[in-house]
Design an enzyme around this catalytic site. Structure first.
Site, mmCIF file in Angstrom:
data_model
loop_
_atom_site.group_PDB
_atom_site.id
_atom_site.type_symbol
_atom_site.label_atom_id
_atom_site.label_comp_id
_atom_site.label_asym_id
_atom_site.label_seq_id
_atom_site.Cartn_x
_atom_site.Cartn_y
_atom_site.Cartn_z
ATOM 1 N N SER A 124 62.601 0.419 -100.845
ATOM 2 C CA SER A 124 62.782 -1.142 -101.014
ATOM 3 C C SER A 124 63.910 -1.671 -101.897
ATOM 4 O O SER A 124 64.444 -0.845 -102.383
ATOM 5 C CB SER A 124 61.422 -1.675 -101.519
ATOM 6 O OG SER A 124 61.429 -1.229 -102.931
ATOM 7 N N GLU A 169 69.504 3.286 -99.108
ATOM 8 C CA GLU A 169 68.829 2.335 -97.897
ATOM 9 C C GLU A 169 68.109 1.792 -98.272
ATOM 10 O O GLU A 169 66.882 1.878 -98.481
ATOM 11 C CB GLU A 169 68.680 3.311 -96.677
ATOM 12 C CG GLU A 169 68.552 2.514 -95.132
ATOM 13 C CD GLU A 169 67.599 2.929 -94.392
ATOM 14 O OE1 GLU A 169 67.473 4.457 -94.094
ATOM 15 O OE2 GLU A 169 66.425 2.332 -94.215
ATOM 16 N N CYS A 226 62.562 1.033 -91.158
ATOM 17 C CA CYS A 226 63.499 0.207 -91.564
ATOM 18 C C CYS A 226 64.380 -0.432 -90.533
ATOM 19 O O CYS A 226 65.055 -1.498 -90.673
ATOM 20 C CB CYS A 226 64.455 1.308 -92.443
ATOM 21 S SG CYS A 226 64.661 2.726 -91.486
#
Lengths: 489, 489
Positions: free
Chosen positions: A220, A243, A280
């Site tokens: 996150s 990421e 994602c």
């Protein structure tokens, strides 16, 4: 220390205790154990043997790994079977890269007295950065966790790995770590080329450890940014390859909406509900034209969303965040609810939720709708014309992906693609962003917050994150590493 | 706002006022002006034309540029003539790189249904990151300043540049900026592909500006780290490519000391006093064997140091830091002064200093001697055996360079080189670290604090800092950029 608990997300119950979270001393021991293997990992043939043995190992233990992962994540056996096959493929993909050696980036410059200043004989290649940390992700218990892309690319680069397990799948993590450690021993390397630790504080200790040279992270924005900040604040800062989050916008042109309303509606709902929207690369915002063609597409998407199967999310906290995030977006000014997300308890899955679908006019788009909502929901943004759509795109932060649905020969398609490439690492035409191929040309990364650094965590170029260049100047060939003394041989 | 002053470092006097330092509004205007040229710089043929015109431009204005730089830096006409020739060479070197196109990193993956997961058609290349900031260095008014490597590589990548001038050479900076801006117009580009600003606070404003996507910096550890921290703390963090400091250790083996005492002593003193020791690659610590061979080498180095010419440093603050730094090191426990640094005023150069040379036994080496002292001084560290030398090397932070002097066929030389490559970006055999070739295989960078990121600021690979990858998935060739639609053509 706190115990490490394995939970069943379908029921919220504790399944097993998996030992204790690592304290500072345990993290130090883990890092030192991994660091001690740096020199042994320099042998490329052993590295590729390790990666192939890891592929064989996860295949041999597939039933056990998939059962544990399904019990801990509720992602289901078919999806997890595919994910583990991808992991085995990925290990072999990186084994081939190690054997090939092109990643070493060997460059040879001969002496050139005519250069300004004169050029001495130079030979450059890339070496491993040292021991690295990898943070496992909740949503891919295999492919972005212990046996995932960060681990495979780091080991391929020659970097031992300390993996911080994700608390959603500690048992799966232990099994996967044991599998890779056994593979190392089969390849004639120490098991400690990969060491697993558990615990929230352990993650901070790991990033701050002086013998850690780089970090890979998938998760996150708040968690990733906190660790990024720790990495940057160290006495010796280290690269943090995180990421963190992505909205993955999709643009549907008027002509595409006219030509393919069924296909686009079905494809969109399948993509944003895949894995209960816990990707994602989930498309989280879709620019759909105002007017009849867009209305038809929207209606078909609403019907498909209402028919989509409910399922459990990865853990109770995500479930709460998803339901609260949906409610906040649904009650924002101008937002229309096309499918209501909510609890959908069923036998064996009391924690299940139903996917949601929202719609808003571009002119009413508020900032909260531009933030990722992890889970099965997307927002259809109705635009009147190109300027209306452009105003939405101008508000985009960095993204992993951006997608265009246009028709063959449609004028303006190239301009849309150029516009999308400004804020995304991967631009897709006529498809959907979920599903990330393991390939030389892949980019899984983009401007912040998609990733903290413009690199990729998937595909062949992922290895570059774990390397640094070294140039040898006027060194006689007999004193050079073989790859530099005899390049190409 | 404060005025921008041009000073003569030989006398400490103010030469000229060069306008005002940029306030926040002026920095914003500079960044917006540069940012507005991003799309125009996408034309590669114009970029290479700009770089060639810049090379022609600095050659055409060489006399004026060199006179200004000598007046502002005291580096002398011969050295500055060479530095400007290097700058012209470097612009053409990057023009060739732009035309060649290999830096775009084009990778083509055809559809492969057998991959796991199946692989769609993918095409990857690299695009400019956007507008970037470059901080000029004190010690290279051309090659690491306005017309230097960061500017050339960023423009080559397609990134407009806002340069923060170094306060030691504002007039030179203005002349160089005007030259490049004229070159841009000759190439059919706006002058604002390069915008120059002055001022300390302006530098902080520049790093924090939301339209700046990356930073290149060459300077001190305190200044560079402060800006690195600003870049990392932004709401959207950006890469900060800083070259901060380096000790550049040299190892002389017993056999090399026996075989070549004159050559090594002369080479060492020439290297550490070059440009009054104001090189980031100055050898600042030399491991010399204890015993008679090392004694002879040490004696010859002391004689050469005593005979070396005094000269002015770049500014009064550096002069103070150098003299204080020398005094602190000379009075550390166990340190012997072989040549006393100090003020050496002369006609026309009242601010001149004399080079210094220090010696210490490895066992007495304290931490302060492991820190870079900018200016003409080095420390000979006498070691008794390999273990004694290894104990010193184990204390090394990251370095730009490390150098070995050993004899042909000497056993152990490869092990020394491997050891040195652990903490340095460039490993030199039998030479000296000063002088950095502009070449494809160069690495001018190393583990922190040598650089903040494992990249290079000199040579062909410097362009990689200003690029990010983008992958196009299932995009029809007619919608792709030409380089991706027809790779290699």
């Amino acid at each position: 220390m706190e115990p490490v608990l394995s939970r069943d997300p379908r029921t919220g119950e504790v399944r097993a205790e998996m030992g204790l979270q690592a304290d500072t001393a345990a993290v130090d021991a883990a890092v030192r154990a991994a660091y001690a293997t740096v020199d042994l990992l320099a042998d490329r043939s052993k590295r590729s043997a390790l990666l192939r043995a890891a592929a064989d190992g996860v295949e041999a233990r597939a039933a056990e790994l998939i059962a544990a992962a399904d019990a801990e994540t509720a992602l289901g056996v078919p999806r997890l079977t595919g994910e583990l096959a991808r992991v085995a493929y990925q290990f072999r993909f990186f084994a081939d890269i190690v054997d090939d050696g092109a990643f070493l980036g060997v460059v040879v410059d001969e002496l050139d007295p005519s250069a300004v200043p004169p050029r001495p004989a130079l030979r450059r290649w890339k070496v491993p950065v040292g021991a690295v940390a990898v943070f496992a992700a909740s949503n891919f218990p295999f492919a972005f966790s212990v046996p995932g892309g960060d681990t495979a690319s780091a080991l391929a680069a020659g970097c031992p790995v300390v993996v911080k397990a994700h608390p959603d799948h500690p048992q799966t993590s232990e099994l996967a770590a044991a599998t890779i450690r056994q593979a190392a021993e089969k390849a004639g390397l120490p098991a400690d080329v990969l060491v697993l630790i558990h615990g929230y504080q352990a993650g901070s200790d790991l990033v701050r450890h002086p013998l850690i040279s780089a970090v890979g992270f998938t998760g996150s924005i708040p968690g990733g940014r906190a660790l990024f900040d720790l990495a940057a604040a160290r006495p010796v800062p280290i690269p943090f390859y995180g990421e963190l989050g992505s909205l993955n916008p999709v643009v549907v042109t008027e002509r595409a909406a006219q030509a393919r309303p069924d296909e686009i509606a079905a494809g969109l709902v399948a993509s944003y509900t895949l894995g209960q929207g816990q990707f994602c690369t989930k498309p989280g915002l879709v620019l759909v034209p105002a007017g009849p063609a867009g209305d038809e597409l929207t209606g078909k998407a609403a019907a498909a969303a209402a028919a989509a199967a409910p399922g459990a999310l990865l853990d109770g906290r995500m479930r709460e965040h998803f339901l609260a995030g949906f409610a906040a977006r649904a009650t924002a000014p101008g937002v229309r609810t096309l499918a209501e997300a909510g609890a959908a308890p069923a036998d064996g899955t009391p924690q299940a939720v139903r996917p949601g679908l929202l719609e808003v006019d571009a002119a009413d788009l508020t900032g909260g709708l531009l933030e990722e909502c992890f889970g099965p929901v997307t927002v259809l943004v109705r635009y009147r014309d190109t300027a209306d759509a452009e105003a939405v795109l101008a508000r985009m932060a960095g993204n992993l992906t951006a997608t265009l649905h246009a028709e063959p020969g449609e004028s303006g398609a190239a301009a849309w693609l150029a516009r999308l490439s400004r804020f995304a690492g991967r631009v897709i035409f006529g498809g959907w962003p979920t599903g990330v191929a393991v390939a030389p040309a892949m980019t899984h990364g983009g401007p912040y917050p998609a990733t903290t650094s413009p690199t990729t965590s998937v595909g062949g170029a992922a290895i570059e994150r774990w390397l640094r260049p070294v140039t040898y100047q006027t060194v006689p060939p007999e004193l050079l590493p073989a790859e530099l003394a005899h390049p190409g041989s």
